[in-house]
Enzyme design. Structure first.
Site, short mmCIF file in Angstrom:
data_model
loop_
_atom_site.label_atom_id
_atom_site.label_comp_id
_atom_site.label_asym_id
_atom_site.label_seq_id
_atom_site.Cartn_x
_atom_site.Cartn_y
_atom_site.Cartn_z
N VAL A 25 0.82 -1.21 0.00
CA VAL A 25 0.00 0.00 0.00
C VAL A 25 0.85 1.26 0.00
O VAL A 25 0.67 2.16 -0.83
CB VAL A 25 -0.96 0.00 1.21
CG1 VAL A 25 -1.67 1.34 1.33
CG2 VAL A 25 -1.97 -1.13 1.09
N ARG A 55 -3.04 5.53 3.29
CA ARG A 55 -1.89 5.37 4.19
C ARG A 55 -2.34 5.01 5.60
O ARG A 55 -1.69 4.24 6.30
CB ARG A 55 -1.06 6.65 4.23
CG ARG A 55 -0.38 7.00 2.92
CD ARG A 55 0.51 8.22 3.08
NE ARG A 55 1.59 7.96 4.01
CZ ARG A 55 2.74 7.40 3.67
NH1 ARG A 55 2.94 6.99 2.42
NH2 ARG A 55 3.68 7.22 4.57
N SER A 59 -1.81 1.99 9.00
CA SER A 59 -1.10 2.50 10.17
C SER A 59 -1.19 1.50 11.31
O SER A 59 -2.24 0.87 11.52
CB SER A 59 -1.70 3.84 10.62
OG SER A 59 -1.52 4.83 9.63
N ASP A 60 -0.11 1.34 12.03
CA ASP A 60 -0.08 0.49 13.23
C ASP A 60 -0.43 -0.97 12.96
O ASP A 60 -0.98 -1.66 13.83
CB ASP A 60 -1.02 1.05 14.31
CG ASP A 60 -0.68 2.48 14.69
OD1 ASP A 60 0.52 2.81 14.73
OD2 ASP A 60 -1.61 3.27 14.94
N THR A 126 4.02 -17.73 4.29
CA THR A 126 3.70 -19.00 4.96
C THR A 126 4.79 -19.32 5.95
O THR A 126 5.97 -19.09 5.68
CB THR A 126 3.57 -20.15 3.95
OG1 THR A 126 3.52 -21.41 4.66
CG2 THR A 126 4.74 -20.20 2.98
N ILE A 127 4.43 -19.88 7.09
CA ILE A 127 5.44 -20.25 8.08
C ILE A 127 6.20 -21.49 7.67
O ILE A 127 7.26 -21.80 8.23
CB ILE A 127 4.83 -20.46 9.48
CG1 ILE A 127 3.94 -21.71 9.52
CG2 ILE A 127 4.06 -19.22 9.93
CD1 ILE A 127 3.53 -22.13 10.92
N ASP A 128 5.69 -22.23 6.68
CA ASP A 128 6.29 -23.52 6.31
C ASP A 128 7.63 -23.38 5.58
O ASP A 128 8.39 -24.34 5.50
CB ASP A 128 5.33 -24.32 5.42
CG ASP A 128 4.05 -24.69 6.14
OD1 ASP A 128 4.06 -24.72 7.39
OD2 ASP A 128 3.04 -24.94 5.46
N ARG A 244 5.86 -38.36 26.08
CA ARG A 244 4.68 -37.55 25.82
C ARG A 244 4.84 -36.79 24.51
O ARG A 244 5.93 -36.33 24.18
CB ARG A 244 4.44 -36.55 26.96
CG ARG A 244 4.10 -37.21 28.29
CD ARG A 244 2.72 -37.86 28.25
NE ARG A 244 2.36 -38.48 29.51
CZ ARG A 244 2.62 -39.75 29.82
NH1 ARG A 244 3.23 -40.53 28.93
NH2 ARG A 244 2.27 -40.25 30.99
N HIS A 250 -1.73 -24.47 15.78
CA HIS A 250 -1.86 -23.14 15.18
C HIS A 250 -1.22 -22.03 15.99
O HIS A 250 -1.14 -20.89 15.50
CB HIS A 250 -3.34 -22.83 14.94
CG HIS A 250 -3.92 -23.60 13.79
ND1 HIS A 250 -4.34 -24.90 13.93
CD2 HIS A 250 -4.11 -23.28 12.49
CE1 HIS A 250 -4.79 -25.34 12.76
NE2 HIS A 250 -4.65 -24.38 11.87
#
Length: 320
Positions: A25, A55, A59-60, A126-128, A244, A250
């Site tokens: 943006v 903008r 923001s934040d 992606t976290i993968d 264990r 997630h």
């Protein structure tokens, strides 16, 4: 000439997606372009749920996890008639191009839109860390810190009870997150989807460690390799040690993005605007050797392979 673009997030959320949206943006506005945010990924595109962003809309958000645009699985997007509605919605809104932030499934959607004549740029979110054409994906480093913290906590309780702990890490068919967290967390055993796995061999290794005086251990394993609860029962039966399994689930996707993810996402978002202004479409953004790169999105999906970090695994084995 590009005058108005859309941006959406798709698939599983990842820390840093908001920073990427912000990068898109702010960079677009700086270049005099208009930006529309599309809610809930391709589903929102189909349902024409979008609004203009300025903008202050971003923001934040750089420090916030998740994605304020939302994300959703939308298998109906495979239907060409559904995609045609999406293209018509974008044209009616006056959009000239689309930036898609997500994983390989999201890239496939961008590829199909590009084939229908609508230019798209893909950003790897992606976290993968399983997307080809980039060393790292947005969200990977934040998830790594989350997994590492969990491993550290598990080590505390495992050592107190002389217990074997199995920790299941996300990644699907890519073991990058598991491998990096295991090295950083000093895990004694690592099970990855890229390496053939035998529960019997793992038990032999655990028994060898016990014979050397090892009183507790942590096994890091990537999801989908096997049922970790059944594996825990098998290890306990064969070794006599309480075992264990912990599925992190997630929680790995949440949290405020770490500095590197914020920087990476910001750079990729800004770079996507550069590419669009240069007339590119059907490309995906990556980082290689700390430099921004771009590849043909079809090539990234169909031909490029993520290299397995075999040297990392070799190092890890020397440290057990």
């Amino acid at each position: 000439m590009i005058r108005r673009i859309g941006v959406l997030t798709s698939g599983g959320d990842a820390p840093g997606m908001n920073a990427a949206i912000r990068g898109v943006v702010r960079a677009a506005l700086t270049e005099g372009l208009e930006v529309y945010g599309i809610y809930d990924g391709y589903q929102g595109l189909y349902e024409d749920r979008m609004e203009q962003l300025d903008r202050y809309s971003v923001s934040d958000v750089i420090n916030r996890g998740g994605t304020f645009l939302g994300s959703a699985r939308f298998p109906q997007f495979r239907d060409e008639a559904v995609r045609q509605v999406c293209v018509e919605n974008m044209k009616r809104r006056g959009l000239d191009a689309l930036v898609v932030i997500g994983g390989d499934g999201s890239y496939m959607g961008a590829k199909r839109l590009t084939e229908m004549g609508f230019p798209c740029i893909g950003l790897p979110g992606t976290i993968d860390n399983d997307v080809a054409g980039t060393d790292y994906t947005i969200g990977y480093f934040t998830a790594l810190e989350t997994v590492l913290e969990a491993i550290d906590r598990l080590r505390d309780t495992s050592s107190s009870h002389q217990r074997i702990s199995i920790v299941e890490v996300m990644g699907r068919h890519c073991g990058d997150l598991t491998l990096a967290a295991a090295i950083a967390g000093g895990c004694e055993f690592i099970v990855l989807p890229e390496v053939p796995f035998s529960p019997e061999d793992l038990v032999c290794e655990i028994k060898a460690g016990i014979e050397k005086g090892k009183k507790h251990a942590i096994v890091a394993i990537t999801e989908l390799v096997c049922d970790v609860d059944e594996l825990a029962k098998y290890i306990e039966k064969e070794t006599g040690r309480e075992t264990r399994a912990t599925v992190l689930g997630h929680i790995q996707r949440g949290g405020s993005p770490v500095a590197y993810d914020r920087i990476l996402a910001s750079r990729m978002g800004a770079y996507s605007i550069e590419l669009l202004q240069q007339g590119y479409g059907g490309r995906c953004v990556g980082i290689q050797n700390e430099k921004m790169v771009h590849h043909d999105i079809v090539d990234a999906i169909e031909n490029m392979k993520r290299p397995f970090k075999g040297d990392w695994l070799d190092t890890a084995k020397k440290l057990f």
